[in-house]
Design a protein around this motif. Structure first.
Motif, PDB file in Angstrom:
ATOM      1  N   ILE A 101      19.730 -41.526  45.932  1.00 57.87           N
ATOM      2  CA  ILE A 101      20.708 -41.164  44.334  1.00 57.87           C
ATOM      3  C   ILE A 101      20.974 -39.611  43.620  1.00 57.87           C
ATOM      4  CG2 ILE A 101      20.575 -40.970  41.649  1.00 57.87           C
ATOM      5  CD1 ILE A 101      18.406 -43.412  42.010  1.00 57.87           C
ATOM      6  N   PRO A 102      22.432 -39.591  44.528  1.00 55.32           N
ATOM      7  CA  PRO A 102      22.668 -38.675  43.625  1.00 55.32           C
ATOM      8  C   PRO A 102      22.213 -37.829  42.902  1.00 55.32           C
ATOM      9  CG  PRO A 102      24.683 -40.032  43.370  1.00 55.32           C
ATOM     10  CD  PRO A 102      23.409 -40.674  43.615  1.00 55.32           C
ATOM     11  N   ALA A 103      22.568 -36.390  42.654  1.00 59.14           N
ATOM     12  CA  ALA A 103      22.238 -35.820  41.217  1.00 59.14           C
ATOM     13  C   ALA A 103      23.811 -35.627  39.750  1.00 59.14           C
ATOM     14  CB  ALA A 103      22.841 -34.244  41.707  1.00 59.14           C
ATOM     15  N   GLY A 104      22.785 -36.683  39.053  1.00 62.15           N
ATOM     16  CA  GLY A 104      23.232 -37.404  37.999  1.00 62.15           C
ATOM     17  C   GLY A 104      23.465 -38.291  37.621  1.00 62.15           C
ATOM     18  N   GLY A 105      22.916 -39.052  39.430  1.00 65.07           N
ATOM     19  CA  GLY A 105      23.221 -40.207  39.619  1.00 65.07           C
ATOM     20  C   GLY A 105      21.946 -41.504  38.934  1.00 65.07           C
ATOM     21  N   ARG A 106      22.533 -42.699  38.097  1.00 64.36           N
ATOM     22  CA  ARG A 106      21.508 -43.801  37.844  1.00 64.36           C
ATOM     23  C   ARG A 106      21.406 -45.393  38.641  1.00 64.36           C
ATOM     24  NH1 ARG A 106      25.067 -41.693  35.829  1.00 64.36           N
ATOM     25  NH2 ARG A 106      25.985 -43.261  34.117  1.00 64.36           N
ATOM     26  N   TYR A 107      20.295 -45.438  39.210  1.00 63.22           N
ATOM     27  CA  TYR A 107      19.956 -46.737  39.360  1.00 63.22           C
ATOM     28  C   TYR A 107      18.998 -47.116  38.095  1.00 63.22           C
ATOM     29  CZ  TYR A 107      22.115 -46.317  43.641  1.00 63.22           C
ATOM     30  OH  TYR A 107      23.543 -46.216  45.222  1.00 63.22           O
ATOM     31  N   ASP A 108      19.721 -48.794  38.556  1.00 59.15           N
ATOM     32  CA  ASP A 108      18.275 -49.593  37.417  1.00 59.15           C
ATOM     33  C   ASP A 108      17.593 -50.768  38.592  1.00 59.15           C
ATOM     34  OD1 ASP A 108      19.504 -48.491  35.679  1.00 59.15           O
ATOM     35  OD2 ASP A 108      19.844 -50.276  34.221  1.00 59.15           O
ATOM     36  N   LEU A 109      17.007 -50.291  38.955  1.00 60.33           N
ATOM     37  CA  LEU A 109      15.711 -51.611  39.688  1.00 60.33           C
ATOM     38  C   LEU A 109      15.566 -53.012  38.654  1.00 60.33           C
ATOM     39  CD1 LEU A 109      14.304 -49.644  42.156  1.00 60.33           C
ATOM     40  CD2 LEU A 109      16.829 -49.656  41.973  1.00 60.33           C
TER      41      LEU A 109
END
Length: 579
Positions: A395-403
């Protein structure tokens, strides 16, 4: 070999060539013939090897090789032509070829300095400055070694150096003012949200917080790091009152990834003034974008975010069912947040983990103990996500992933860079060797919604010497310039805009455009093959070339910058403007 690796190898070879020629010149001046011959042979081999790396870089893209082909290659060729034949003809005392060998070293070194100190784009002025430096250094060496060039050669050298210096520094022309860019400031007042249904107050101030059993000096919202989690349901109108108690550099609130109207974007000097101690500012916008977001100060953001001025914003479609957990990862004074926590979950319960990277560098996440799907990235649901097992996500700086997953009867744990941060029970897992998910090939594909582009822009990310301020600085640059001297990108409402973003530096640049999500078209010439990826933060790694596009549908003036906030502070910030 990747383009990023080629860039690094080319740099090492260029150093070897310059050091070899200069060392050979010094050894020749000291009458050490075997050493001079050996170093010259090394320099010649390095020069030939560099021809191969530069050719490969040119094939990867002209951005990676422009100054190497146009400036460094002619200088290196001149050095070989001047030094090589004279060295071969030298018999006995090799001191007579010291100056030609040093000339070759200065030529190779000048080409190297152009890459390191200037980079992209190549220009006649920079080439002439490099030539002036080579001529001047060679003339000084002539004097030091007691050589006596003919008057004609001396006068020619002085003339070349003066002409190159004057032309290269632009002293022969009058600089033109930057062109005026039309901009309708009424856009800043757009987007009245209506009467608020959710009200929050955030007070920024210095604080002492406890991390891993240690007291840490921080800047905090409401005395806590991270700040309070702001939640809303679709249809709510949020009103957030920001107050500054004692942050002398001022604070704002930027809603990272949430495409608010321009007046609510929280960029000091662009959409509002920074909120100084004793002042307040009220933000209001409608919660119409479901997803995982976060907020942070955009005033002195490199320092402010790093010291703790950030928090979570989540917009849900309806009241929560199942388990919904936010995990904002951060590093505060070298200590990792959040602390590990264990929360038992009943088997069969649906679980959503909202992973948020609030640091300036990439983090590696691994979910052990269950299959899972990546349901959303940067607030946008993915199309047809498939189950993943023993797979990590970056996940990059500032990024968001929903698992998302269904809780099994056995424990599950989330690891960040190998450190457990969340678990439903005791789990021991070695995740370091797991493969990394490439989101460009994950999920079900869909056609690109546009067949043409109204505006195209190329951003070449690099490093270089910025001489336009009061004091010189080594800046992170875009197209050879640093903030505030990077020309804005001007679009009109309704334009379909394509960006080509090129990283010819040796570090990762997580790119972030305010006010819009971009659709990933391709990376390194390979089209995206999975679910449409609408991102607001994405890592452009060394040597990579990304193509992304968006529709200009959110008028205003928007920051467009690297979200390694130290890079943004060091020059890698520009603006997108609606005309």
């Amino acid at each position: 070999m990747t383009t990023g690796s080629l860039l690094a190898v080319d740099l090492v070879i260029a150093v070897l060539a310059a050091v070899g020629w200069l060392g050979a010149g010094a050894a020749s001046a000291a009458r050490r013939r075997p050493l001079a011959l050996g170093l010259a042979a090394l320099a010649l081999l390095a020069t030939l090897a560099r021809a191969g790396t530069v050719t490969a870089l040119a094939r990867a893209g002209w951005w990676f090789a422009a100054e190497k082909v146009l400036i460094a290659a002619p200088l290196s060729f001149a050095g070989v032509v001047v030094a090589g034949p004279r060295l071969l003809r030298a018999v006995g005392d090799v001191r007579a070829v010291a100056v030609p060998l040093l000339f070759a070293g200065y030529a190779a070194g000048a080409g190297l300095l152009v890459t390191v100190l200037h980079g992209y784009p190549a220009s006649a002025g920079v080439g002439l400055l490099a030539l002036a430096g080579v001529v001047a250094a060679t003339a000084v060496s002539w004097r030091i070694l007691g050589a006596r060039p003919s008057p004609t050669v001396s006068r020619a050298a002085v003339a070349v150096a003066v002409a190159a210096l004057v032309t290269g520094t632009g002293l022969t022309v009058t600089p033109e003012p930057a062109p005026a860019v039309p901009h309708d400031h009424q856009y800043r007042e757009a987007g009245t949200a209506g009467e608020p249904t959710r009200r929050f107050t955030l007070t920024a101030g210095t604080a002492t917080v406890t991390v891993a059993g240690r007291d840490v000096a921080a800047w905090a919202f409401n005395g806590q790091v991270p700040g309070p989690e702001l939640t809303a349901t679709v249809g709510d109108v949020l009103e957030v009152t920001l107050r500054n108690r004692d942050i002398g550099r001022g604070v704002t609130l930027h809603w990272h990834g949430y495409d608010v109207p321009n007046s609510q974007d929280g960029v000091p000097g662009v959409t509002q003034a920074a909120v100084l101690p004793g002042q307040e500012f009220v933000y209001r916008f409608r919660a119409d974008q479901v997803g995982t977001y976060w907020y942070h100060t955009h005033s002195a953001s490199d320092v402010g975010v790093r010291k703790g001025l950030y928090g979570v914003l989540v917009v849900r479609p309806a009241p929560v069912t199942g388990v919904d957990v936010t995990v904002p990862v951060h590093t505060l004074s070298g200590l990792p947040l959040p602390a590990a926590r264990t929360e038992p979950v009943q088997a069969g319960t649906p679980v959503r983990l909202r992973l948020i990277n609030t640091d300036s560098t990439t983090h590696r996440y691994a979910l052990a103990g269950t299959p899972f799907r990546v349901a959303a990235i940067d607030g946008y649901d993915l199309r047809g996500p498939t189950p993943l097992v023993d797979t990590t996500v970056l996940i990059p700086a500032g990024g968001r992933y929903d698992l998302v997953f269904t809780a099994p009867a056995t424990p599950v744990a989330l690891f960040v860079d190998g450190r457990q941060v969340y678990a439903t029970g005791p789990v021991s897992a070695a995740t370091g060797g797991w493969p990394v998910l490439d989101p460009l090939g994950y999920g079900a594909a869909a056609p690109v919604p546009w067949s043409r582009f109204d505006k195209t822009f190329t951003l070449v990310l690099d490093r270089g010497l910025d001489l336009r301020g009061l004091l010189p600085r080594y800046a992170h640059t875009v197209n050879g310039a640093a903030d505030p001297d990077i020309p804005p990108q001007v679009v009109r409402f309704g334009d379909v805009v394509r960006f080509t973003i090129v990283n010819r530096s040796q570090v990762v640049h997580p790119w972030h455009l305010h006010g819009h999500h971009v659709l990933v078209l391709a990376r390194d010439g390979r089209p995206a093959a999975g679910s449409p990826l609408w991102l607001d933060s994405f890592d452009v790694r060394p040597g990579e070339v990304w193509q992304v596009a968006f529709r200009a549908d959110n008028p205003g003036m928007w920051a467009n910058h690297c979200h390694n906030l130290a890079h943004a502070d060091a020059g890698m910030t520009l603006h997108l403007m609606y005309a």
